[in-house]
Structure formats: structure tokens, C-alpha cells
Design a protein around this motif. Structure first.
Motif, PDB file in Angstrom:
ATOM      1  N   SER A  71       0.839  -1.193   0.000  1.00  7.43           N
ATOM      2  CA  SER A  71       0.000   0.000   0.000  1.00  7.43           C
ATOM      3  C   SER A  71       0.878   1.248   0.000  1.00  7.43           C
ATOM      4  O   SER A  71       1.752   1.405   0.841  1.00  7.43           O
ATOM      5  CB  SER A  71      -0.901  -0.025   1.228  1.00  7.43           C
ATOM      6  OG  SER A  71      -1.167   1.277   1.641  1.00  7.43           O
ATOM      7  N   PRO A  73       0.024   4.616   0.436  1.00  5.42           N
ATOM      8  CA  PRO A  73      -0.127   5.521   1.584  1.00  5.42           C
ATOM      9  C   PRO A  73       0.568   4.994   2.845  1.00  5.42           C
ATOM     10  O   PRO A  73       1.179   5.759   3.593  1.00  5.42           O
ATOM     11  CB  PRO A  73      -1.641   5.577   1.790  1.00  5.42           C
ATOM     12  CG  PRO A  73      -2.219   5.231   0.491  1.00  5.42           C
ATOM     13  CD  PRO A  73      -1.275   4.262  -0.144  1.00  5.42           C
ATOM     14  N   VAL A  76       4.156   5.781   2.607  1.00 10.35           N
ATOM     15  CA  VAL A  76       4.396   7.206   2.892  1.00 10.35           C
ATOM     16  C   VAL A  76       4.375   7.455   4.400  1.00 10.35           C
ATOM     17  O   VAL A  76       5.271   8.089   4.958  1.00 10.35           O
ATOM     18  CB  VAL A  76       3.339   8.085   2.185  1.00 10.35           C
ATOM     19  CG1 VAL A  76       3.463   9.535   2.619  1.00 10.35           C
ATOM     20  CG2 VAL A  76       3.478   7.987   0.678  1.00 10.35           C
ATOM     21  N   ALA A  77       3.351   6.910   5.052  1.00 16.64           N
ATOM     22  CA  ALA A  77       3.227   7.094   6.505  1.00 16.64           C
ATOM     23  C   ALA A  77       4.453   6.537   7.224  1.00 16.64           C
ATOM     24  O   ALA A  77       4.981   7.163   8.149  1.00 16.64           O
ATOM     25  CB  ALA A  77       1.958   6.417   7.007  1.00 16.64           C
ATOM     26  N   ASN A 125       4.683  16.348   8.536  1.00 16.91           N
ATOM     27  CA  ASN A 125       3.609  15.940   7.624  1.00 16.91           C
ATOM     28  C   ASN A 125       3.270  17.051   6.633  1.00 16.91           C
ATOM     29  O   ASN A 125       3.106  16.795   5.442  1.00 16.91           O
ATOM     30  CB  ASN A 125       2.356  15.578   8.421  1.00 16.91           C
ATOM     31  CG  ASN A 125       2.371  14.146   8.887  1.00 16.91           C
ATOM     32  OD1 ASN A 125       2.089  13.242   8.119  1.00 16.91           O
ATOM     33  ND2 ASN A 125       2.748  13.926  10.127  1.00 16.91           N
ATOM     34  N   THR A 186      -3.545  10.788   9.626  1.00 12.30           N
ATOM     35  CA  THR A 186      -4.389   9.858   8.862  1.00 12.30           C
ATOM     36  C   THR A 186      -4.660  10.372   7.452  1.00 12.30           C
ATOM     37  O   THR A 186      -4.794   9.588   6.525  1.00 12.30           O
ATOM     38  CB  THR A 186      -5.730   9.609   9.576  1.00 12.30           C
ATOM     39  OG1 THR A 186      -6.223  10.856  10.041  1.00 12.30           O
ATOM     40  CG2 THR A 186      -5.580   8.677  10.734  1.00 12.30           C
ATOM     41  N   PRO A 189      -0.914  10.964   4.512  1.00 11.42           N
ATOM     42  CA  PRO A 189      -0.375   9.892   3.655  1.00 11.42           C
ATOM     43  C   PRO A 189      -1.220   9.637   2.407  1.00 11.42           C
ATOM     44  O   PRO A 189      -0.662   9.388   1.334  1.00 11.42           O
ATOM     45  CB  PRO A 189      -0.386   8.672   4.575  1.00 11.42           C
ATOM     46  CG  PRO A 189      -0.270   9.226   5.926  1.00 11.42           C
ATOM     47  CD  PRO A 189      -1.026  10.517   5.907  1.00 11.42           C
ATOM     48  N   PHE A 190      -2.534   9.748   2.541  1.00 13.63           N
ATOM     49  CA  PHE A 190      -3.387   9.502   1.381  1.00 13.63           C
ATOM     50  C   PHE A 190      -3.257  10.631   0.355  1.00 13.63           C
ATOM     51  O   PHE A 190      -3.136  10.374  -0.846  1.00 13.63           O
ATOM     52  CB  PHE A 190      -4.847   9.337   1.821  1.00 13.63           C
ATOM     53  CG  PHE A 190      -5.087   8.043   2.519  1.00 13.63           C
ATOM     54  CD1 PHE A 190      -5.275   6.878   1.791  1.00 13.63           C
ATOM     55  CD2 PHE A 190      -5.079   7.958   3.897  1.00 13.63           C
ATOM     56  CE1 PHE A 190      -5.469   5.666   2.420  1.00 13.63           C
ATOM     57  CE2 PHE A 190      -5.271   6.747   4.541  1.00 13.63           C
ATOM     58  CZ  PHE A 190      -5.475   5.600   3.801  1.00 13.63           C
ATOM     59  N   SER A 193       0.178  10.384  -1.274  1.00 12.70           N
ATOM     60  CA  SER A 193       0.316   9.297  -2.240  1.00 12.70           C
ATOM     61  C   SER A 193      -0.447   9.622  -3.516  1.00 12.70           C
ATOM     62  O   SER A 193       0.016   9.317  -4.617  1.00 12.70           O
ATOM     63  CB  SER A 193      -0.151   7.972  -1.645  1.00 12.70           C
ATOM     64  OG  SER A 193      -1.540   7.911  -1.603  1.00 12.70           O
ATOM     65  N   TYR A 194      -1.582  10.290  -3.368  1.00 20.12           N
ATOM     66  CA  TYR A 194      -2.320  10.712  -4.558  1.00 20.12           C
ATOM     67  C   TYR A 194      -1.517  11.726  -5.371  1.00 20.12           C
ATOM     68  O   TYR A 194      -1.415  11.627  -6.590  1.00 20.12           O
ATOM     69  CB  TYR A 194      -3.667  11.328  -4.140  1.00 20.12           C
ATOM     70  CG  TYR A 194      -4.524  11.700  -5.312  1.00 20.12           C
ATOM     71  CD1 TYR A 194      -5.387  10.774  -5.879  1.00 20.12           C
ATOM     72  CD2 TYR A 194      -4.437  12.956  -5.882  1.00 20.12           C
ATOM     73  CE1 TYR A 194      -6.153  11.099  -6.967  1.00 20.12           C
ATOM     74  CE2 TYR A 194      -5.202  13.294  -6.981  1.00 20.12           C
ATOM     75  CZ  TYR A 194      -6.059  12.365  -7.515  1.00 20.12           C
ATOM     76  OH  TYR A 194      -6.802  12.694  -8.606  1.00 20.12           O
ATOM     77  N   LYS A 197       1.351  10.024  -7.167  1.00 22.06           N
ATOM     78  CA  LYS A 197       0.865   9.262  -8.321  1.00 22.06           C
ATOM     79  C   LYS A 197       0.550  10.200  -9.477  1.00 22.06           C
ATOM     80  O   LYS A 197       0.804   9.869 -10.634  1.00 22.06           O
ATOM     81  CB  LYS A 197      -0.379   8.450  -7.938  1.00 22.06           C
ATOM     82  CG  LYS A 197      -0.025   7.177  -7.202  1.00 22.06           C
ATOM     83  CD  LYS A 197      -1.254   6.369  -6.868  1.00 22.06           C
ATOM     84  CE  LYS A 197      -0.875   5.134  -6.081  1.00 22.06           C
ATOM     85  NZ  LYS A 197      -2.052   4.479  -5.494  1.00 22.06           N
TER      86      LYS A 197
END
Lengths: 201, 191, 243
Positions: A71, A73, A76-77, A125, A186, A189-190, A193-194, A197
Motif C-alpha cells: 500500500s 499511503p 508514505v506514513a 507531515n 491519517t 499519507p493519502f 500518495s495521490y 501518483k
């Protein structure tokens, strides 16, 4: 990650050179100390994230990670956490030690330590988000555009010191930052990652 | 969708800033098949490869990936850490405990360079080192972007033999190459 | 369903034709309202008891400050629309608004500075509202420079939208900064909930100037969005017919 020592040295340098540049009494030293401390933490975190993805981006490792089933994300976390462990925690401990030399009030130093821990993680972050945005353009731009997001944290940090000096509900500030942190770790990371990408597309 | 296909593209198109790169591309890759994507520079070969990998999104059309798909990929970028030694790089990729590793290192002539930093290797040697990831991976679809560039003819032979063997074992291969090879493959020509 | 609806009405083509019809009316009516309120506010209202004549700059300062934040909110809405429904027009709007937002924020900051000299005795004060507005200004500039640093437009649009959404935190901070920190800056003159803390003779021209200024800025946004559409859709055939 090769240069984890750099940000820590930068932090030490700022903190050590501060008393040298000020020609006042000791209580004046304390007044400016806290704001300088928060800004130094912010700057060190900014410098530490400078190349967090750049190397993996340039040599194609990021593509390999996306193709593999792990995964992204989560990766990344994990990466942010490692940076915090290697840079954020030492800097927080150093903040505690430096504050011992500045103030006689131990409760301030004891309060300052968790604040430094939390805020360094938040800054990390935020700046990771900035570096991800300007992945192939050098991170000065990224740091600049995410700087405003770090501002509320700086304000809370500044207010919390006044609160503890007067001994009023300073725990609220700690909880406030903890709340911010729990949302940020929380979500970031999402988003990151987006963003990465999108860069690779 | 055909169950045997690992990847199937249906009428896909891609644009950059409104300019068409390619359109109406359809193909399928089944187990035990090779697909050679050919075309001049700038015809979108690498982009198509990245669409197959799922990194880039096509503008139109659809692409199906089989559920059991497991891709190993090598593109123009080697994904090697320049400042680390060969053995450290292999460790980082989780390949250092593989049984076949030693044989392959000897075969590709990398054995004596284990302690050399990757930055000091020649381009061809770096490419061979990067290809080890493909050789040792247990994936069922191999995707390669110009795998033979920088390799001498001996190394190319080794890579070709390996790939042909893998295809015969039921894996699938998608690759682009300007260098002629003996791999028996379907050809997809981009104009 | 919603998606289909949005895509039909938010196609750059429909937008361009619709907006051309509306533009004239918006422009002339808001120009009239703004000039009218300005004349009323500058010539026909009494002097402020404390601030004298210098308060009259509010007819520029207040609308500009209000707009500097509203434009960011508009960008945030466009960003969400773009990320969820992939509406291209929304992406064009984000980029069309950013430079105008920067301009309006600059007007707010500089008119505030000018106002500060007679009333506070200083043209700059590092208080929370001014600082957070300055940061808003920097964010606008950052957004513009981020977008121009990409050669792939679609990529830039997506990244920009994310940044706009994340940067939205700054807006409530600006709004609340006057209440949260003790500061020289006076708190808002008009709020939706409380009775206005300002005399009606000043209030009505102020409201008029906000509405007028709003309309004029919308006209600027329309022009700027037209430029964006023409730039980005230059390969489309309908645009050639339009031009």
C-alpha cells in the motif's frame, strides 16, 4: 535519509547562536527563546523533508513501489514516521535540554517536550505534502506554499507558552495539537500518495 | 473479457495537453505470450507501457487487469541506489537470499563487483544488476521498456534466453525494443 | 445523474456563450451600484467622530478584504467540483481566479496600510488579521507559481486543487483572528448574526460598495476565465467557430 544529521545540526546551530546575538539580561533571553525554538523546529523539519521523495523519484523506485502490491499511503506514513524518529525526537529532546538552560521553571520544560514532539510531527507531515506537490521542481516552492498551513500550529505553540507561564489550562493546547496531529497523520499519507501518483502519471 | 488474458486493452487513447498521442489501441496479452510494442521515438510506447502498469490513466477506452496479475517492471530508470554497493542494493530489493542469485551473478559477470558502489559501475553493468530484479521475481507478467539498450551481445543472449524460457513456462511479456531480438512475439505498431 | 447534469451545463462551450450574454448586465449594473455608493459614501455621509474623514477608505478596504476571502472560497468549491466530477471548467476557473484573488488581497492589504497611518499611526502591524491576510496573499502567489511550473496541464490542475483545499484552513483563521487575538485591528463592522456596529448612514453605502465591487470583480473573473478557456481549448473545433 542520508542527511538526517543535517537538520539536527541546523537546529543546534540556531539555538546556540541565539544567546550570542542578544545583549540583554537573562529574563529577556527567555522571552524570545520560545518563539525562536518553535521557528527552529519548523525550519529543521522543512530542511529534513527537502529530499524525502526526490531520490526515489529520480531513480524510479517510486514506480516500483506503486507497481508492487504494498500500500502506497502506508509506505508514505512509514517514511514520515522514520523521519520523525530520526530527526523529530532528537530535536524535541534537544529543545527540552536547551530550555533547561533558559528557564528555572521546570514545568515549562516538561510541558515543552511533548509540545515539541507533537508539533515536529505535524510540521513534518505538512512539509512532506509540500515537497510532494513540487516533487520535480525543487522543494523551496513546496515549502513556501505549505508554510501558511504551519502557521496555525505556530500560533497555538506561542499561546501555549503564555498559558503555562500564567498556569492556566495549558493542557487544552496539548490536546488541541494532539487532535490536529491525529487528523493530519491519517489524511496526509493519502493526499501525498495521490499527489505523487499524479506526478508519475 | 477472456479469462486467460492477463491484460486486455480496449480502444484506449491518450492525449497530452489536448494533443493526441495515440488512439484506437486494442490488444490482449495471455499467459505464454509476448507483445512487442514498436514505433518511432515519441509515438507513445513508454506511455502505453505506463498505462499497462496502471501508473498513467488513459483518456479514453478501458484496460482490464486479471485479478491474479503480478507485474515486474524495468524501465529507463533502474531503481538502483547509486551510493550503495551492489550487494546492498540487492539486499534493499530483498533479493540477497535467493538461491539462484549466485548463479546469475556469475553468469552476468557481476560476482566480482559485489562490494563496488553502483555509481562506479558501467551503464551496461547497472542494467544487468537492475535486470536481476526481473530474473528473480516470481511475477506472471514481465514488462520491459528497452531492455537490451546498453547490453553487450552475450548479455543480450542471456536475457533473451531467460525471457523465452519464462514465456514457455507460461508467463507473459510486454516489451519495447529498438534492438532486434529472437523473442517470438505479437507486434503492436504505434504510428 | 448529477454528473450528467453538471457536465452538460458546465461544458466550456455552454459557459462561454451564456456568460457572454450575462456579462453586459453584470458589468453595467455593478459599475452603477459601486459608483453610486462611492459618491454617497464619500460626499454625503458625515465625518466619523473618532477617525475623521480617513474612515472613508472603508469603501475600498472592506469590499476588497471581503472579496479576498470569498474568491478563495470560490476556488475551494471549484477544486472540490473538479476533483469529484472532473469538470474541466472548474479547473479553468481555479486558475482564472487565482491572479485576481492575489490582486484583490493586495488591494486589501495596501488600502489597510494607508488607513493605518492616520488611525493607528503606523502603516504595518504584525497582528493576526494582517498577518493571516498576508499569508493568503502569499498562498495566491504560491498557487499561481505552482501551476505555471508544470508543463502537463491536467497534472497541474489536480495538484492545484488539492493545495487549494488543504490551504482552506487559513480562511477561518482570518475570519476569527480579530476575535481570537487582542489587536489594534477593529472587529468586523457587519456580521450576519449581530446588529451592525456602524451607523446606518455609513452602513448603506458600505453594503452598496461591497455588492458593486463584488460584481466588478466577477466581471474580471469572467474575462480571465475566457482567456483560460481559449488558451486551454485552443485545439477544439468549436472554439474556432466561436472566435
Amino acid at each position: 535519509m542520508r542527511s538526517w544529521l543535517g537538520p539536527i545540526l541546523l537546529f543546534i546551530l540556531i539555538m546556540v547562536s541565539y544567546p550570542l546575538t542578544i545583549e540583554f539580561l537573562e529574563q529577556d533571553l527567555e522571552k524570545g527563546f520560545y518563539s525562536l525554538l518553535w521557528i527552529s523546529i519548523l525550519l529543521s523539519m522543512m530542511f529534513s523533508t527537502e529530499d524525502i521523495f526526490l531520490e526515489d523519484y529520480n531513480d524510479g523506485s517510486l514506480e516500483q513501489i506503486i507497481i508492487s502490491s504494498t500500500s502506497f499511503p502506508f509506505m508514505v506514513a512509514k517514511k514520515i514516521l522514520i523521519y520523525w524518529l530520526m530527526i523529530g525526537i532528537p530535536i524535541s529532546i534537544l529543545s527540552f535540554l536547551f530550555s533547561l538552560g533558559i528557564t528555572q521553571n521546570l514545568s515549562i520544560s516538561l510541558f515543552l517536550f511533548p509540545m515539541a514532539l507533537i508539533s515536529s510531527y505535524i510540521f513534518l507531515n505538512l512539509f512532506v505534502f509540500g515537497t510532494a506537490l513540487s516533487l520535480n521542481k525543487g522543494s523551496v516552492l513546496g515549502a513556501l506554499i505549505t508554510m501558511p498551513l504551519a502557521l496555525p500550529v505556530l500560533i497555538v505553540l506561542g499561546k501555549s507558552i503564555i498559558a503555562i507561564q500564567f498556569g492556566i489550562n495549558y493542557l487544552e493546547f496539548l490536546l488541541l495539537l494532539l487532535g490536529c496531529l491525529s487528523i493530519i497523520i491519517t489524511v496526509v499519507p493519502f493526499i501525498v500518495s495521490y499527489v505523487i501518483k499524479t506526478h508519475l502519471e | 473479457m477472456n479469462i486467460k488474458s492477463l491484460v486486455e486493452a480496449d480502444n484506449i487513447a491518450y492525449k497530452i495537453n489536448g494533443n493526441k498521442l495515440f488512439h484506437n489501441i486494442s490488444f490482449s496479452v495471455k499467459k505464454g505470450e509476448a507483445l512487442h510494442i514498436s514505433g518511432p521515438n515519441g509515438s507513445g510506447k513508454s506511455t502505453l507501457i505506463r498505462i499497462i502498469l496502471g501508473i498513467t490513466k488513459q483518456i479514453k477506452g478501458s484496460i482490464y487487469h486479471s485479478k491474479s496479475i503480478d507485474i515486474s517492471y524495468l524501465g529507463h530508470k533502474n531503481a538502483l541506489k547509486n551510493y550503495l554497493s551492489v550487494s546492498d542494493n540487492l539486499m534493499l530489493q530483498g533479493l540477497s537470499n535467493d538461491n539462484e542469485l549466485n548463479n546469475l551473478l556469475v553468469l552476468l559477470g557481476l560476482k566480482k563487483f559485489l562490494d563496488v558502489t553502483v555509481a562506479n559501475l558501467s551503464y551496461g553493468q547497472q542494467k544487468k544488476l537492475a535486470l536481476l530484479r526481473i530474473f528473480l521475481n516470481k511475477s506472471n507478467l514481465i514488462v520491459l521498456d528497452e531492455p537490451f539498450v546498453g547490453l553487450d551481445s552475450d548479455a543480450q543472449d542471456i536475457v533473451e534466453k531467460f525471457l523465452i524460457n519464462e514465456i514457455n513456462l507460461g508467463k507473459a511479456l510486454v516489451y519495447t525494443s529498438h534492438i532486434k531480438s529472437n523473442i517470438d512475439s505479437k507486434i503492436l505498431n504505434l504510428k | 445523474m448529477i454528473k450528467k447534469f453538471i457536465h452538460q451545463f458546465a461544458s466550456p462551450k455552454t459557459y462561454l456563450y451564456q456568460i457572454n450574454r450575462a456579462y453586459k448586465y453584470i458589468f453595467y449594473s455593478s459599475l452603477f451600484i459601486y459608483t453610486f455608493s462611492l459618491i454617497w459614501g464619500l460626499l454625503f455621509t458625515p465625518e466619523d467622530f473618532v477617525q475623521g474623514n480617513s474612515f472613508r477608505i472603508i469603501y475600498l478596504h472592506v469590499p476588497a478584504s471581503f472579496l479576498s476571502q470569498s474568491l478563495y472560497v470560490a476556488m475551494a468549491i471549484a477544486s472540490v467540483t473538479y476533483l469529484i466530477w472532473r469538470v474541466k471548467l472548474a479547473a479553468y476557473l481555479i486558475i482564472a481566479i487565482a491572479p485576481i484573488g492575489a490582486m484583490v488581497t493586495f488591494i486589501a492589504l495596501s488600502s489597510g496600510s494607508i488607513w493605518g497611518i492616520p488611525t493607528w499611526g503606523t502603516w504595518w502591524q504584525w497582528d493576526a488579521r494582517i498577518t493571516s491576510t498576508l499569508i493568503l496573499f502569499i498562498m495566491y502567489l504560491g498557487l499561481i507559481s505552482l501551476h505555471t511550473s508544470f508543463s502537463n496541464h491536467e497534472k497541474a490542475d489536480k495538484l492545484l486543487s488539492w493545495l487549494v483545499i488543504v490551504g482552506f484552513v487559513n480562511i477561518p483563521i482570518i475570519k476569527k483572528s480579530v476575535d481570537w487575538w487582542s489587536t489594534l485591528h477593529q472587529s468586523a463592522s457587519i456580521t450576519l448574526t449581530d446588529r451592525p456596529s456602524i451607523d446606518p448612514s455609513m452602513l448603506y453605502p458600505l453594503i452598496g460598495s461591497i455588492i458593486g465591487f463584488f460584481g466588478l470583480i466577477i466581471c474580471l473573473v469572467i474575462i480571465s476565465s475566457k482567456v483560460q478557456i481559449i488558451k486551454r481549448e485552443s485545439t477544439k473545433s468549436w472554439l474556432k467557430d466561436y472566435v
